[in-house]
Design a protein around this motif. Structure first.
Motif, mmCIF file in Angstrom:
data_model
loop_
_atom_site.group_PDB
_atom_site.id
_atom_site.type_symbol
_atom_site.label_atom_id
_atom_site.label_comp_id
_atom_site.label_asym_id
_atom_site.label_seq_id
_atom_site.Cartn_x
_atom_site.Cartn_y
_atom_site.Cartn_z
ATOM 1 N N SER A 58 0.820 -1.212 0.000
ATOM 2 C CA SER A 58 0.000 0.000 0.000
ATOM 3 C C SER A 58 0.850 1.257 0.000
ATOM 4 O O SER A 58 0.509 2.244 -0.661
ATOM 5 C CB SER A 58 -0.946 -0.003 1.205
ATOM 6 O OG SER A 58 -1.855 -1.070 1.109
ATOM 7 N N ALA A 59 1.950 1.233 0.723
ATOM 8 C CA ALA A 59 2.835 2.397 0.738
ATOM 9 C C ALA A 59 3.377 2.690 -0.650
ATOM 10 O O ALA A 59 3.383 3.839 -1.106
ATOM 11 C CB ALA A 59 3.978 2.174 1.730
ATOM 12 N N VAL A 60 3.791 1.647 -1.340
ATOM 13 C CA VAL A 60 4.338 1.831 -2.695
ATOM 14 C C VAL A 60 3.245 2.302 -3.656
ATOM 15 O O VAL A 60 3.432 3.261 -4.412
ATOM 16 C CB VAL A 60 5.002 0.528 -3.199
ATOM 17 C CG1 VAL A 60 5.346 0.616 -4.675
ATOM 18 C CG2 VAL A 60 6.236 0.211 -2.385
ATOM 19 N N LEU A 93 2.104 12.935 6.277
ATOM 20 C CA LEU A 93 1.344 11.916 7.001
ATOM 21 C C LEU A 93 1.608 10.524 6.424
ATOM 22 O O LEU A 93 1.674 9.534 7.164
ATOM 23 C CB LEU A 93 -0.151 12.241 6.968
ATOM 24 C CG LEU A 93 -0.574 13.464 7.798
ATOM 25 C CD1 LEU A 93 -2.015 13.848 7.481
ATOM 26 C CD2 LEU A 93 -0.391 13.194 9.279
ATOM 27 N N TRP A 94 1.741 10.429 5.105
ATOM 28 C CA TRP A 94 2.056 9.151 4.466
ATOM 29 C C TRP A 94 3.389 8.617 4.990
ATOM 30 O O TRP A 94 3.504 7.440 5.316
ATOM 31 C CB TRP A 94 2.108 9.336 2.943
ATOM 32 C CG TRP A 94 2.565 8.117 2.212
ATOM 33 C CD1 TRP A 94 1.782 7.105 1.733
ATOM 34 C CD2 TRP A 94 3.914 7.764 1.892
ATOM 35 N NE1 TRP A 94 2.568 6.146 1.131
ATOM 36 C CE2 TRP A 94 3.880 6.529 1.216
ATOM 37 C CE3 TRP A 94 5.144 8.369 2.112
ATOM 38 C CZ2 TRP A 94 5.028 5.896 0.764
ATOM 39 C CZ3 TRP A 94 6.287 7.730 1.660
ATOM 40 C CH2 TRP A 94 6.219 6.505 0.989
ATOM 41 N N LEU A 95 4.396 9.487 5.067
ATOM 42 C CA LEU A 95 5.702 9.078 5.592
ATOM 43 C C LEU A 95 5.583 8.597 7.035
ATOM 44 O O LEU A 95 6.183 7.582 7.411
ATOM 45 C CB LEU A 95 6.698 10.236 5.502
ATOM 46 C CG LEU A 95 7.239 10.563 4.120
ATOM 47 C CD1 LEU A 95 7.975 11.902 4.139
ATOM 48 C CD2 LEU A 95 8.151 9.451 3.636
ATOM 49 N N VAL A 133 -3.960 7.055 14.608
ATOM 50 C CA VAL A 133 -4.245 8.496 14.612
ATOM 51 C C VAL A 133 -3.822 9.123 13.286
ATOM 52 O O VAL A 133 -4.558 9.931 12.700
ATOM 53 C CB VAL A 133 -3.546 9.186 15.812
ATOM 54 C CG1 VAL A 133 -3.618 10.704 15.697
ATOM 55 C CG2 VAL A 133 -4.155 8.708 17.127
ATOM 56 N N VAL A 134 -2.653 8.750 12.794
ATOM 57 C CA VAL A 134 -2.174 9.267 11.511
ATOM 58 C C VAL A 134 -3.107 8.825 10.380
ATOM 59 O O VAL A 134 -3.399 9.610 9.468
ATOM 60 C CB VAL A 134 -0.719 8.821 11.246
ATOM 61 C CG1 VAL A 134 -0.289 9.133 9.823
ATOM 62 C CG2 VAL A 134 0.225 9.481 12.240
ATOM 63 N N VAL A 140 -8.960 12.652 7.007
ATOM 64 C CA VAL A 140 -9.445 14.025 7.181
ATOM 65 C C VAL A 140 -8.798 14.928 6.137
ATOM 66 O O VAL A 140 -9.473 15.754 5.498
ATOM 67 C CB VAL A 140 -9.169 14.522 8.615
ATOM 68 C CG1 VAL A 140 -9.443 16.016 8.738
ATOM 69 C CG2 VAL A 140 -10.006 13.737 9.614
ATOM 70 N N ASP A 141 -7.507 14.772 5.944
ATOM 71 C CA ASP A 141 -6.790 15.541 4.928
ATOM 72 C C ASP A 141 -7.373 15.265 3.538
ATOM 73 O O ASP A 141 -7.617 16.185 2.759
ATOM 74 C CB ASP A 141 -5.299 15.199 4.974
ATOM 75 C CG ASP A 141 -4.433 16.109 4.127
ATOM 76 O OD1 ASP A 141 -4.888 16.576 3.062
ATOM 77 O OD2 ASP A 141 -3.272 16.325 4.521
ATOM 78 N N ALA A 142 -7.613 13.996 3.235
ATOM 79 C CA ALA A 142 -8.175 13.643 1.926
ATOM 80 C C ALA A 142 -9.576 14.243 1.750
ATOM 81 O O ALA A 142 -9.914 14.735 0.665
ATOM 82 C CB ALA A 142 -8.246 12.127 1.782
ATOM 83 N N GLY A 143 -10.357 14.235 2.808
ATOM 84 C CA GLY A 143 -11.689 14.840 2.734
ATOM 85 C C GLY A 143 -11.602 16.331 2.463
ATOM 86 O O GLY A 143 -12.368 16.882 1.665
#
Length: 149
Positions: A58-60, A93-95, A133-134, A140-143
Motif C-alpha cells: 500500500s505504501a508503494v 502523514l504518508w511518511l 491516529v495518523v 481528514v486531509d483527503a476529505g
C-alpha cells in the motif's frame, strides 16, 4: 478528468483504505487479544506478516498513484495554495504512517520469533496507536482535499 485519472484515483483510494483499515484492525482487534494472551505466537506472527505485506504494498502503490495525481494537478501550486498545502500534509502523514507501520510490525515480529506474545504486543501498541491516529488524519486531509474550495 480522464478514465486513466479515475482509475488511478480509485486504486489510490482502495489501497489507502485497505492500509488504514489494517492498521486500525491491528490496533483494536489483534493487539488487545495478544496483550491479554488470547493469541499464540503463530497466529500473531501470521497477522504480522500479512500486515507487513499490506502496509508495504500500500505504501508503494499510494506513493506512485499519489505522485501521479499530484503531478497532474498540484505541482505548480504545492506551496502557494491551500490545496497544495493539503497535498504536502498528506505526503508528511504518508511518511509517518509508513514509518509507524514498519516499526510497529517489527516490534511484533521480534517477539513472535521468540514465541512471545504479550510483551511484543505491548511494545508495538504505541506505534500502532500513533499509526491509527495518523490514518484518521490522512482521511481528514483527503476529505479536505476533495472538498470544493
Amino acid at each position: 478528468m480522464t478514465l486513466a485519472d479515475v482509475a488511478v484515483s480509485s486504486v489510490h483510494l482502495l489501497f489507502a483504505a485497505v492500509w488504514t483499515g489494517s492498521v486500525v484492525f491491528m490496533t483494536i482487534a489483534v493487539l488487545p487479544a495478544a496483550r491479554e494472551g488470547a493469541l499464540d505466537s503463530e497466529p500473531l506472527s501470521r497477522f504480522t506478516t500479512q500486515f507487513k505485506r499490506i502496509a508495504r504494498a500500500s505504501a508503494v502503490v499510494t506513493l506512485l498513484t499519489g505522485g501521479h495525481q499530484a503531478a497532474n494537478g498540484y505541482m505548480d501550486s504545492l506551496f502557494s495554495t491551500t490545496r497544495g498545502h493539503l497535498v504536502v500534509g498528506m505526503v508528511v502523514l504518508w511518511l509517518a504512517l509508513a514509518a509507524l507501520s514498519e516499526i510497529g510490525a517489527a516490534r511484533l515480529a521480534d517477539g513472535t520469533d521468540e514465541r512471545k506474545v504479550r510483551t511484543p504486543a505491548a511494545d508495538a501498541r504505541p506505534f500502532f496507536l500513533a499509526a491509527s491516529v495518523v490514518a484518521v488524519a490522512l482521511f481528514v486531509d483527503a476529505g479536505a482535499l476533495v472538498a470544493p474550495w
